[in-house]
Design a protein around this motif. Structure first.
Motif, mmCIF file in Angstrom:
data_model
loop_
_atom_site.group_PDB
_atom_site.id
_atom_site.type_symbol
_atom_site.label_atom_id
_atom_site.label_comp_id
_atom_site.label_asym_id
_atom_site.label_seq_id
_atom_site.Cartn_x
_atom_site.Cartn_y
_atom_site.Cartn_z
ATOM 1 N N MET C 310 -6.549 13.220 -17.764
ATOM 2 C CA MET C 310 -5.581 14.100 -18.418
ATOM 3 C C MET C 310 -4.590 13.316 -19.269
ATOM 4 S SD MET C 310 -6.907 16.799 -17.532
ATOM 5 C CE MET C 310 -5.791 17.915 -18.333
ATOM 6 N N GLY C 347 -0.291 15.177 -17.705
ATOM 7 C CA GLY C 347 -1.410 14.276 -17.446
ATOM 8 C C GLY C 347 -0.964 12.870 -17.098
ATOM 9 N N MET C 351 1.048 13.787 -12.972
ATOM 10 C CA MET C 351 -0.107 13.534 -12.117
ATOM 11 C C MET C 351 -0.056 12.159 -11.461
ATOM 12 S SD MET C 351 -3.185 15.393 -14.182
ATOM 13 C CE MET C 351 -4.379 15.512 -12.873
ATOM 14 N N THR C 386 -4.101 21.822 -13.019
ATOM 15 C CA THR C 386 -4.658 21.085 -14.143
ATOM 16 C C THR C 386 -5.319 22.018 -15.161
ATOM 17 O OG1 THR C 386 -5.007 19.220 -12.682
ATOM 18 C CG2 THR C 386 -6.203 19.197 -14.775
#
Lengths: 82, 175, 458, 141
Positions: C310, C347, C351, C386
């Motif tokens: 990501m 991303g 994350m 996501t």
């Protein structure tokens, strides 16, 4: 050793040649091909002999040579069709 | 080191092509400005870098046979070529700056000064690397069986040479 | 967990997740205001909601970075933290400052807040992402310096690994570049120019070092791959990140009054900025494929792989989409930027912090990994968050393209507000997708409360 | 060429590369600062403009609007609002907020004095005269 000196002399000669072409006032397409070819040849010597990539296995040599070919090719294209 | 060299080649390559294609939009301006450059200085500088590269080849050759002293000498010769290049380049740049030319003057000069300065800094960096290698060679840090450091420094120096070999005809010669 | 003092990371992570929830709630409020303009007006005007949304993001990510640093640096240095007490005190100071700031935003008109907090002595407020009152800014500096002192002392007296050195360099850079937030010249061009030395040199510079160090740390732990290999990758990735990212700052200098050569420098270097992110993806997958052990914490592995992919999509691909000057001329300051911002932050940074939390929290709670059920729930939350973030990005991209067309390219350009009305459909879709994201987040939080026997490697 | 790529080589590239490119950034910044006087309209940075910028900041205008494309994307670009709307419209608009139109986006009323409104207008005039390389693409911003 001797080969290196020989390569060095060729590099100098090719540089002088390119320089001479420009100094002589040759311009445009007439200068483009010889100068780019001389550059290609010089680049190849540096890559294959000086960096000693010739004979090295794997992709390195082709990546670097490919870079040279691509850059010079596109430069030639851009100048030719400017 | 090689992935770094490739990254550098990539950056320069993109810049070269940017120059070539930016030129197509204003050929007249590029040709006219190019004539204001000191072509002879560029020529001498090319000779200097090529010779520097050659000396570095000789240095690698020497250390392969275990001759630390000779290797050191050739490295110093290479750095001398680099230093001469830098001096000539500075003279060239200061001439332009005195003439009131800067990166904002026009697109051609943006590339000539920008790329030139970018390459200039690479020569400085290359000299720092060669300097470190020379110092170690002088102290006898490399041997016939262990000279990876010399080869790595040499590869970087050749890369700088290679880039200039393309840069010189592109910016100084071709019109 | 090898050292008792690593436990100080726990409150940092809990606060991070709590503030994350707050960030998402305010995001939903803003999303609704995009289509129902007078929603919650005048109680929470859009600018206040946005300030809360973005500031909470920054603060909770900082909490996450700090927690991660307090966890991984003792472990890497192979010794207890220099002063766990100082770390805890700083936690409460930072939390109090953060909460007080958010309450200030919500309860007091911004101009009044500025007056009360000494903005007339040193005007630093009212610039995007740097809206914090002066005392908060000073507080951030104090907390950061105390943390850096604490961590640097730990590393100095302990083992120096690539991971803890890179983490430290990243955190030092973060603190140093934040000092530019105190520089606010009246000259707008200079103001903007150096504002980017914080914003850009954070997210596309030193934060990437922090991110790389965190990812490398977790990958070593969950894959068992040789440290030498992982640290070499780490160095190469962050070297590329800085080589491309530092001059890549130029992509912010196209239209703010800086010289035009930045269009070249910025375009060339930022065109290369996807490379380090691509390497990060390859890195994460490569290491997991070469794993020497099956770690029982499968959720953490999923997050680690996810952040690789990501970050590349959000920061790399969506960044590249509009980074070249001729493209950026049309996309600058449109919903395209918003689309890129959302996916890139999620991303790359959200994350990676969750990766770290996911790996460390079970350890700090006395088990190698959570129960299989808890992990399944966590992985569901991974996919919900996501995928919904990808769709939020796609909808905003669509909105952006349409907006640019209507307002900037077409023969009869229409005004900003008229264009906004035309793209309202995409804003609605974004808002619905945001609710799915919230569901994912709630699921993620609930996974912490699911009990059961700890999972074992199979 | 046979040399193995070691971790210490990678580390040196990181530190060397970081220093190298940071120095390059500083050099370019130095040049930028020397070029700015030709572009940034500093000769018109009057006291009133500075006060206007201060009002701009302390009302958190950037939380909804963009200025040279930077800020929030909720309300129109204001870097060129002076050319788009002119001084009188700007003042009347700020005074007339919020519109109260149901379902429409609302701007708070900041209760600015007449002098403060003039400062805002002067600030917008100053921003509209900065050389932004021809951005935005058209008057709509």
């Amino acid at each position: 050793m001797k080969a290196a000196t020989f390569n060095w002399l060729i590099l100098m000669a090719l540089t002088a040649l390119s320089f001479g072409v420009a100094e002589a006032g040759v311009a445009g397409g007439a200068a483009l091909v010889p100068v780019l070819l001389a550059t290609l040849f010089k680049g190849r010597i540096v890559i294959d002999r000086f960096m000693a990539l010739q004979g090295v296995g794997g992709a390195w040599r082709w990546v670097v040579l490919g870079w040279l070919l691509l850059v010079l090719g596109l430069i030639g294209y851009a100048f030719q069709y400017a | 080191m090689w992935c770094f060299i490739l990254a550098e080649l990539l950056v320069f390559g993109v810049f070269f092509l940017a120059y070539a294609f930016a030129r197509t939009h204003d050929v007249e301006l590029f040709n006219a400005s190019q004539l204001e450059l000191d072509r002879t200085s560029g020529f001498i500088n090319t000779m200097l870098l090529i010779s520097g590269s050659y000396f570095v080849v000789l240095a690698v050759h020497r250390i392969r046979h275990g001759h630390s002293r000779a290797c050191t000498r050739w490295l110093i010769a290479a750095m001398a070529c680099g230093a001469a290049f830098l001096v000539l380049k500075l003279v060239e740049f200061s001439g332009k700056i005195e003439a009131g030319i800067s990166m904002s003057t026009n697109t051609f000069y943006m590339f000539y000064l920008g790329l030139g300065f970018f390459h200039f800094m690479h020569v400085v960096l290359g000299m720092v690397i060669l300097g470190a290698v020379t110092l170690k060679a002088w102290r006898g840090g490399y041997h016939a069986t262990d000279y990876a450091g010399v080869e790595t420094g040499a590869a970087y120096w050749h890369m700088i040479d290679l880039v200039w070999i393309v840069l010189f005809p592109l910016i100084y010669l071709l019109n | 967990m090898k050292y008792q003092s690593q436990l100080v990371a726990k409150p940092y992570f809990i606060a991070a997740i709590g503030l994350f929830l707050g960030q998402i709630l305010f995001g939903l409020i803003m999303g609704l205001q995009y289509v129902i303009g007078d929603f919650l007006f005048p109680e929470i005007p859009f600018n206040v909601a946005r300030m809360v949304h973005t500031n909470l993001l920054i603060v909770w990510l900082l909490f996450g970075f700090m927690g991660a640093a307090y966890y991984l640096i003792p472990e890497e240095a192979e010794r207890e933290l220099f002063s766990p007490k100082l770390a805890l005190v700083m936690f409460w100071v930072f939390l109090a400052a953060g909460v007080a700031t958010i309450l200030g935003y919500l309860l007091v008109p911004y101009a009044t807040l500025a007056e009360w907090t000494g903005n007339d002595l040193l005007a630093t407020m009212g610039r995007e992402f740097l809206e914090q009152p002066l005392p908060t800014k000073v507080g951030i500096v104090v907390v950061a310096l105390a943390m850096l002192f604490n961590l640097s002392m730990t590393v100095l007296r302990g083992r120096k690994t690539a991971i803890n050195l890179v983490m430290l360099v990243g955190l030092w850079g973060l603190a140093i570049f934040f000092l530019f937030s105190f520089y606010n010249p009246g000259n707008l061009v200079k103001d903007k120019y150096f504002w980017w030395w914080i914003v850009h040199l954070w997210v596309e510079g030193v934060w990437e070092l922090i991110m790389g160090a965190m990812l490398a740390f977790v990958l070593i732990k969950v894959t068992g791959v040789d440290r030498e290999v992982i640290e070499k990758w780490l160095y190469v990735i962050i070297a590329m990140a800085l080589i491309t990212g530092l001059i890549g700052t130029g992509h912010h200098y196209y239209w703010i009054g800086a010289p035009e050569y930045w269009q070249w420098w910025g375009s060339v270097f930022s065109a290369l900025e996807p490379i380090p992110f691509f390497m990060m993806t390859v890195f994460a997958f490569n290491m997991v494929n070469r794993r020497r052990r099956e770690h029982p914490n499968k959720a953490a592995v999923l997050w680690a792989l996810g952040t690789g992919v990501m970050a590349f999509l959000g920061a790399g691909v969506w960044g590249f989409l509009h980074t070249l000057a001729p493209v950026n001329y049309y996309t600058h300051g449109s919903q395209i930027t918003a689309a890129h911002g959302h996916l890139a932050f999620y991303g790359a940074y959200v994350m990676v912090v969750i990766t770290m939390i996911s790996y460390t929290m079970p350890l700090m709670r006395g088990r190698a990994a959570n129960s299989p059920l808890a992990q399944v729930v966590e992985m569901w939350s991974f996919w919900l968050m996501t995928v919904s973030m990808v769709f939020i990005t796609l909808f905003l991209t669509a909105a952006g393209i349409l907006q640019i067309w209507l307002q900037r390219i077409s023969d009869q350009p229409i005004s900003f507000m008229a264009a906004q009305d035309q793209v309202a459909l995409f804003y609605w879709m974004r808002e619905y997708t945001g609710l799915i994201f919230l569901t994912g987040l709630l699921l993620y939080i609930s996974s912490f409360f699911i009990k059961g026997k700890a999972a074992t490697a199979d | 060429m046979s040399s193995a790529f070691t971790k210490s080589a990678a580390r040196n590239i990181f530190y060397g590369g970081a220093v190298f490119f940071f120095l390059l950034l500083i050099a370019l910044t130095f040049d930028t600062m020397s070029q700015l006087p030709k572009r940034d309209n500093r000769e018109n940075l009057s006291e009133s403009v500075l006060r206007g910028k201060h009002i701009w900041e302390t009302r958190n205008c950037i939380g909804c609007h963009t200025l040279f494309g930077e800020g929030a994307y909720f309300a129109p670009e204001l870097g060129n609002v002076y050319t788009r709307r002119g001084p009188d419209f700007i003042k009347a608009w700020i005074k007339g907020q919020p519109t109260g139109a149901p379902g429409r986006r609302q701007m708070p009323n900041f209760n600015l004095t007449e002098e403060q409104l003039d400062d805002m207008v002067n600030f917008f005039k100053y921003t509209s005269e900065i050389n932004t390389s021809n951005w935005p693409p058209n008057i709509e911003g």
